[in-house]
Design a protein around this motif. Structure first.
Motif, PDB file in Angstrom:
ATOM      1  N   MET A  65       7.504  -4.285  14.984  1.00  0.00           N
ATOM      2  CA  MET A  65       7.696  -4.528  16.397  1.00  0.00           C
ATOM      3  C   MET A  65       9.055  -5.220  16.580  1.00  0.00           C
ATOM      4  O   MET A  65       9.382  -6.158  15.876  1.00  0.00           O
ATOM      5  CB  MET A  65       6.564  -5.412  16.921  1.00  0.00           C
ATOM      6  N   SER A  66       9.812  -4.746  17.550  1.00  0.00           N
ATOM      7  CA  SER A  66      11.154  -5.287  17.774  1.00  0.00           C
ATOM      8  C   SER A  66      11.096  -6.614  18.526  1.00  0.00           C
ATOM      9  O   SER A  66      10.083  -6.965  19.133  1.00  0.00           O
ATOM     10  CB  SER A  66      11.991  -4.282  18.563  1.00  0.00           C
ATOM     11  N   ARG A  67      12.215  -7.308  18.515  1.00  0.00           N
ATOM     12  CA  ARG A  67      12.361  -8.568  19.242  1.00  0.00           C
ATOM     13  C   ARG A  67      12.116  -8.354  20.744  1.00  0.00           C
ATOM     14  O   ARG A  67      11.500  -9.181  21.408  1.00  0.00           O
ATOM     15  CB  ARG A  67      13.780  -9.074  18.975  1.00  0.00           C
ATOM     16  N   ALA A  68      12.581  -7.231  21.264  1.00  0.00           N
ATOM     17  CA  ALA A  68      12.376  -6.910  22.680  1.00  0.00           C
ATOM     18  C   ALA A  68      10.893  -6.697  22.978  1.00  0.00           C
ATOM     19  O   ALA A  68      10.386  -7.163  24.007  1.00  0.00           O
ATOM     20  CB  ALA A  68      13.181  -5.667  23.058  1.00  0.00           C
ATOM     21  N   ASP A  69      10.185  -6.002  22.090  1.00  0.00           N
ATOM     22  CA  ASP A  69       8.749  -5.780  22.272  1.00  0.00           C
ATOM     23  C   ASP A  69       7.988  -7.110  22.261  1.00  0.00           C
ATOM     24  O   ASP A  69       7.083  -7.320  23.075  1.00  0.00           O
ATOM     25  CB  ASP A  69       8.193  -4.872  21.177  1.00  0.00           C
ATOM     26  N   VAL A  70       8.344  -7.990  21.336  1.00  0.00           N
ATOM     27  CA  VAL A  70       7.677  -9.291  21.222  1.00  0.00           C
ATOM     28  C   VAL A  70       7.900 -10.106  22.492  1.00  0.00           C
ATOM     29  O   VAL A  70       6.964 -10.702  23.036  1.00  0.00           O
ATOM     30  CB  VAL A  70       8.172 -10.054  19.971  1.00  0.00           C
ATOM     31  N   ALA A  71       9.134 -10.124  22.995  1.00  0.00           N
ATOM     32  CA  ALA A  71       9.449 -10.889  24.206  1.00  0.00           C
ATOM     33  C   ALA A  71       8.704 -10.330  25.424  1.00  0.00           C
ATOM     34  O   ALA A  71       8.183 -11.096  26.241  1.00  0.00           O
ATOM     35  CB  ALA A  71      10.958 -10.887  24.450  1.00  0.00           C
ATOM     36  N   ALA A  72       8.645  -9.015  25.543  1.00  0.00           N
ATOM     37  CA  ALA A  72       7.929  -8.410  26.666  1.00  0.00           C
ATOM     38  C   ALA A  72       6.434  -8.674  26.550  1.00  0.00           C
ATOM     39  O   ALA A  72       5.765  -8.990  27.549  1.00  0.00           O
ATOM     40  CB  ALA A  72       8.214  -6.915  26.736  1.00  0.00           C
ATOM     41  N   ARG A  73       5.907  -8.568  25.352  1.00  0.00           N
ATOM     42  CA  ARG A  73       4.471  -8.795  25.152  1.00  0.00           C
ATOM     43  C   ARG A  73       4.083 -10.236  25.484  1.00  0.00           C
ATOM     44  O   ARG A  73       2.999 -10.482  26.021  1.00  0.00           O
ATOM     45  CB  ARG A  73       4.058  -8.456  23.728  1.00  0.00           C
ATOM     46  N   ALA A  74       4.966 -11.196  25.215  1.00  0.00           N
ATOM     47  CA  ALA A  74       4.682 -12.596  25.554  1.00  0.00           C
ATOM     48  C   ALA A  74       4.457 -12.743  27.052  1.00  0.00           C
ATOM     49  O   ALA A  74       3.659 -13.580  27.494  1.00  0.00           O
ATOM     50  CB  ALA A  74       5.829 -13.494  25.095  1.00  0.00           C
ATOM     51  N   ILE A  75       5.121 -11.913  27.839  1.00  0.00           N
ATOM     52  CA  ILE A  75       4.938 -11.942  29.294  1.00  0.00           C
ATOM     53  C   ILE A  75       3.714 -11.124  29.701  1.00  0.00           C
ATOM     54  O   ILE A  75       2.863 -11.600  30.460  1.00  0.00           O
ATOM     55  CB  ILE A  75       6.202 -11.417  30.003  1.00  0.00           C
TER      56      ILE A  75
END
Length: 169
Positions: free
Chosen positions: A1-11
């Protein structure tokens, strides 16, 4: 999972699945940003400005609603992932979804694109929608889900490819 996916998932993990489609303006406000919409014919689709402790996300109100949603989600991606950027102007062509948008030639744009797609179409909800959809071709699936998640067909196609749901369109 990419950094962008992780950041979006946190939201998106904090959102109620019944609140689909995701409201990027509400997300921006919850992150402390002020969202301003104004028409312009300069080719700018959006902007991010950090100044004196304030965050302003500007949108070109002359753009279609799905384009504004995508631009705002894209700007939220920059806000979350590229914290050193105090000013960013996004042109209409800068964050288009294509096979090239995920190329590492412009890492920040590729990350913001990936974040935007993941924010507007959370993985768990996309996979659930795919399982429930009746479709014959990948193009039909893209159309169904683009409407469901209020995204452009190009952005939804990109999202389905990044999730491995479709291989090519």
């Amino acid at each position: 999972m990419s950094r962008a996916d992780v950041a979006a998932r946190a939201i998106t993990d904090q959102l109620d699945p019944a609140d689909l489609p995701v409201d990027p303006e509400k997300v921006a406000r919850e992150l402390g940003a002020i969202v301003v919409q104004q028409g312009n014919d300069t080719g700018v689709s959006g902007m991010l400005l950090r100044r004196d402790g304030q965050i302003i996300l500007g949108l070109n109100s002359d753009r279609p609603p799905v384009a504004r949603r995508l631009t705002l989600a894209h700007l939220i991606g920059h806000l979350q992932l590229h914290r050193r950027r105090d000013l960013l102007l996004d042109t209409i062509d800068r964050h288009r979804y294509s096979k090239l948008s995920s190329m590492p030639l412009d890492r920040e744009e590729a990350e913001a694109n990936r974040f935007a797609a993941a924010l507007l179409a959370p993985e768990n909800l996309v996979r659930k929608a795919v399982a429930e959809a009746e479709f014959g071709t990948a193009a039909e699936l893209v159309e169904i889900l683009a409407d469901r998640f209020e995204m452009s067909r190009a952005a939804m196609g990109y999202r389905l490819m990044t999730l491995g749901v479709v291989m090519d369109l």
